[in-house]
Design a protein around this motif. Sequence first.
Motif, PDB file in Angstrom:
ATOM      1  N   THR A   1       0.841  -1.189   0.000  1.00 42.25           N
ATOM      2  CA  THR A   1       0.000   0.000   0.000  1.00 42.25           C
ATOM      3  C   THR A   1       0.876   1.240   0.000  1.00 42.25           C
ATOM      4  N   PHE A   2       0.578   2.157  -0.915  1.00 38.78           N
ATOM      5  CA  PHE A   2       1.297   3.423  -1.007  1.00 38.78           C
ATOM      6  C   PHE A   2       0.372   4.525  -0.512  1.00 38.78           C
ATOM      7  N   LYS A   3       0.748   5.171   0.579  1.00 36.23           N
ATOM      8  CA  LYS A   3      -0.058   6.245   1.152  1.00 36.23           C
ATOM      9  C   LYS A   3       0.577   7.565   0.753  1.00 36.23           C
ATOM     10  N   LEU A   4      -0.107   8.303  -0.104  1.00 38.63           N
ATOM     11  CA  LEU A   4       0.455   9.522  -0.669  1.00 38.63           C
ATOM     12  C   LEU A   4       0.122  10.774   0.129  1.00 38.63           C
ATOM     13  N   GLY A   5      -0.835  10.718   1.031  1.00 39.46           N
ATOM     14  CA  GLY A   5      -1.221  11.912   1.773  1.00 39.46           C
ATOM     15  C   GLY A   5      -2.079  12.823   0.910  1.00 39.46           C
ATOM     16  N   ARG A   6      -2.070  14.128   1.230  1.00 46.43           N
ATOM     17  CA  ARG A   6      -2.911  15.088   0.507  1.00 46.43           C
ATOM     18  C   ARG A   6      -2.230  15.504  -0.788  1.00 46.43           C
ATOM     19  N   LEU A   7      -2.958  15.398  -1.877  1.00 43.50           N
ATOM     20  CA  LEU A   7      -2.477  15.846  -3.177  1.00 43.50           C
ATOM     21  C   LEU A   7      -3.313  17.028  -3.633  1.00 43.50           C
ATOM     22  N   ALA A   8      -2.753  17.840  -4.520  1.00 43.56           N
ATOM     23  CA  ALA A   8      -3.435  19.051  -4.974  1.00 43.56           C
ATOM     24  C   ALA A   8      -4.622  18.744  -5.875  1.00 43.56           C
ATOM     25  N   SER A   9      -4.551  17.647  -6.638  1.00 42.97           N
ATOM     26  CA  SER A   9      -5.613  17.353  -7.598  1.00 42.97           C
ATOM     27  C   SER A   9      -5.485  15.912  -8.081  1.00 42.97           C
ATOM     28  N   PRO A  10      -6.526  15.389  -8.722  1.00 41.56           N
ATOM     29  CA  PRO A  10      -6.410  14.061  -9.333  1.00 41.56           C
ATOM     30  C   PRO A  10      -5.312  14.017 -10.403  1.00 41.56           C
ATOM     31  N   ARG A  11      -5.054  15.152 -11.049  1.00 41.36           N
ATOM     32  CA  ARG A  11      -3.996  15.188 -12.053  1.00 41.36           C
ATOM     33  C   ARG A  11      -2.628  14.914 -11.415  1.00 41.36           C
ATOM     34  N   ALA A  12      -2.427  15.383 -10.185  1.00 43.34           N
ATOM     35  CA  ALA A  12      -1.169  15.106  -9.476  1.00 43.34           C
ATOM     36  C   ALA A  12      -1.022  13.610  -9.211  1.00 43.34           C
ATOM     37  N   LEU A  13      -2.109  12.953  -8.893  1.00 42.39           N
ATOM     38  CA  LEU A  13      -2.076  11.502  -8.714  1.00 42.39           C
ATOM     39  C   LEU A  13      -1.798  10.811 -10.044  1.00 42.39           C
ATOM     40  N   ALA A  14      -2.387  11.318 -11.114  1.00 39.64           N
ATOM     41  CA  ALA A  14      -2.206  10.719 -12.442  1.00 39.64           C
ATOM     42  C   ALA A  14      -0.764  10.830 -12.927  1.00 39.64           C
ATOM     43  N   ARG A  15      -0.026  11.819 -12.451  1.00 41.17           N
ATOM     44  CA  ARG A  15       1.390  11.917 -12.840  1.00 41.17           C
ATOM     45  C   ARG A  15       2.174  10.716 -12.327  1.00 41.17           C
ATOM     46  N   ARG A  16       1.817  10.249 -11.136  1.00 42.16           N
ATOM     47  CA  ARG A  16       2.513   9.100 -10.546  1.00 42.16           C
ATOM     48  C   ARG A  16       1.913   7.773 -10.997  1.00 42.16           C
ATOM     49  N   TYR A  17       0.579   7.751 -11.140  1.00 40.12           N
ATOM     50  CA  TYR A  17      -0.142   6.533 -11.508  1.00 40.12           C
ATOM     51  C   TYR A  17      -1.087   6.871 -12.660  1.00 40.12           C
ATOM     52  N   PRO A  18      -0.571   6.919 -13.880  1.00 45.88           N
ATOM     53  CA  PRO A  18      -1.365   7.428 -15.011  1.00 45.88           C
ATOM     54  C   PRO A  18      -2.632   6.641 -15.324  1.00 45.88           C
ATOM     55  N   HIS A  19      -2.671   5.365 -15.013  1.00 48.25           N
ATOM     56  CA  HIS A  19      -3.855   4.565 -15.349  1.00 48.25           C
ATOM     57  C   HIS A  19      -4.861   4.486 -14.201  1.00 48.25           C
ATOM     58  N   ALA A  20      -4.580   5.148 -13.102  1.00 54.65           N
ATOM     59  CA  ALA A  20      -5.477   5.076 -11.948  1.00 54.65           C
ATOM     60  C   ALA A  20      -6.625   6.073 -12.048  1.00 54.65           C
ATOM     61  N   VAL A  21      -6.367   7.224 -12.633  1.00 55.64           N
ATOM     62  CA  VAL A  21      -7.342   8.317 -12.630  1.00 55.64           C
ATOM     63  C   VAL A  21      -7.971   8.454 -14.015  1.00 55.64           C
ATOM     64  N   PRO A  22      -9.306   8.451 -14.103  1.00 54.62           N
ATOM     65  CA  PRO A  22      -9.975   8.628 -15.399  1.00 54.62           C
ATOM     66  C   PRO A  22      -9.691  10.003 -16.011  1.00 54.62           C
ATOM     67  N   LEU A  23      -9.777  10.077 -17.315  1.00 52.27           N
ATOM     68  CA  LEU A  23      -9.472  11.296 -18.071  1.00 52.27           C
ATOM     69  C   LEU A  23     -10.295  12.496 -17.607  1.00 52.27           C
ATOM     70  N   LEU A  24     -11.585  12.310 -17.375  1.00 55.14           N
ATOM     71  CA  LEU A  24     -12.431  13.435 -16.979  1.00 55.14           C
ATOM     72  C   LEU A  24     -12.091  13.971 -15.593  1.00 55.14           C
ATOM     73  N   GLU A  25     -11.505  13.135 -14.748  1.00 54.32           N
ATOM     74  CA  GLU A  25     -11.078  13.626 -13.434  1.00 54.32           C
ATOM     75  C   GLU A  25      -9.736  14.341 -13.523  1.00 54.32           C
ATOM     76  N   ARG A  26      -8.904  13.929 -14.454  1.00 47.95           N
ATOM     77  CA  ARG A  26      -7.623  14.622 -14.648  1.00 47.95           C
ATOM     78  C   ARG A  26      -7.828  16.009 -15.221  1.00 47.95           C
ATOM     79  N   TYR A  27      -8.836  16.165 -16.060  1.00 46.09           N
ATOM     80  CA  TYR A  27      -9.108  17.438 -16.723  1.00 46.09           C
ATOM     81  C   TYR A  27     -10.536  17.872 -16.405  1.00 46.09           C
ATOM     82  N   PRO A  28     -10.752  18.463 -15.234  1.00 44.09           N
ATOM     83  CA  PRO A  28     -12.105  18.826 -14.830  1.00 44.09           C
ATOM     84  C   PRO A  28     -12.741  19.881 -15.736  1.00 44.09           C
ATOM     85  N   VAL A  29     -11.934  20.659 -16.445  1.00 43.27           N
ATOM     86  CA  VAL A  29     -12.493  21.645 -17.382  1.00 43.27           C
ATOM     87  C   VAL A  29     -13.232  20.921 -18.500  1.00 43.27           C
ATOM     88  N   LEU A  30     -12.672  19.818 -18.955  1.00 42.89           N
ATOM     89  CA  LEU A  30     -13.327  19.012 -19.986  1.00 42.89           C
ATOM     90  C   LEU A  30     -14.634  18.433 -19.456  1.00 42.89           C
TER      91      LEU A  30
END
Length: 188
Positions: free
Chosen positions: A137-166
């Motif tokens: 288990t990797f505990k990352l703590g507080r991140l600024a956004s789902p996009r920050a999580l996607a930088r480390r784990y690109p397949h974990a976060v769906p596209l629409l969450e990475r780009y909320p403007v879209l």
Amino acid sequence: MLRPSLRRYLSTVKWSLLPIVVLLAALLLRGGGFGAVVSLIVIALTSSIGPAWFRRAALTVTPSELAVTGLIRTRRVPRDAVGSIVTAALPRTHKNSRSLAHLYVLDRGGRRLARLKGGRWVEDDMRRLIATLGVETFKLGRLASPRALARRYPHAVPLLERYPVLAGALVVVPTVVAIFLISREFSS
């Protein structure tokens, strides 16, 4: 078997639903027959689909598999396909909003097998899942956004969450078009 919490969901989305409720009420009261029909259809769909998902949704771990049940189907993967778990506290809407715990179950290639979003799942269930699966288990703590999580784990976060403007554009553009069409209908 773990299930999402309707109480948790309602407590996290109550204020974000207010503009939608106001729009539906305006359509119902001031939109004439067409507005009333649109409003009633939206109300009927949301009042049936939401509770149906909460009744049906589940995450089940057996000795041989992980089963994720959604509204329509159950996706089953062998338990030995689970590679790791990632937890992170992500803000609800923007960087300064209250953060909620999220848990991602990933396969050995880093692809998402299951996700427990903090707005729907309680932390006790997340801890129970971590203990039950017993994988790294990797505990990352507080991140600024789902996009920050996607930088480390690109397949974990769906596209629409990475780009909320879209995601916002997919809601706003059809809404503006609907308002334009409705206003044209009533102005003629």
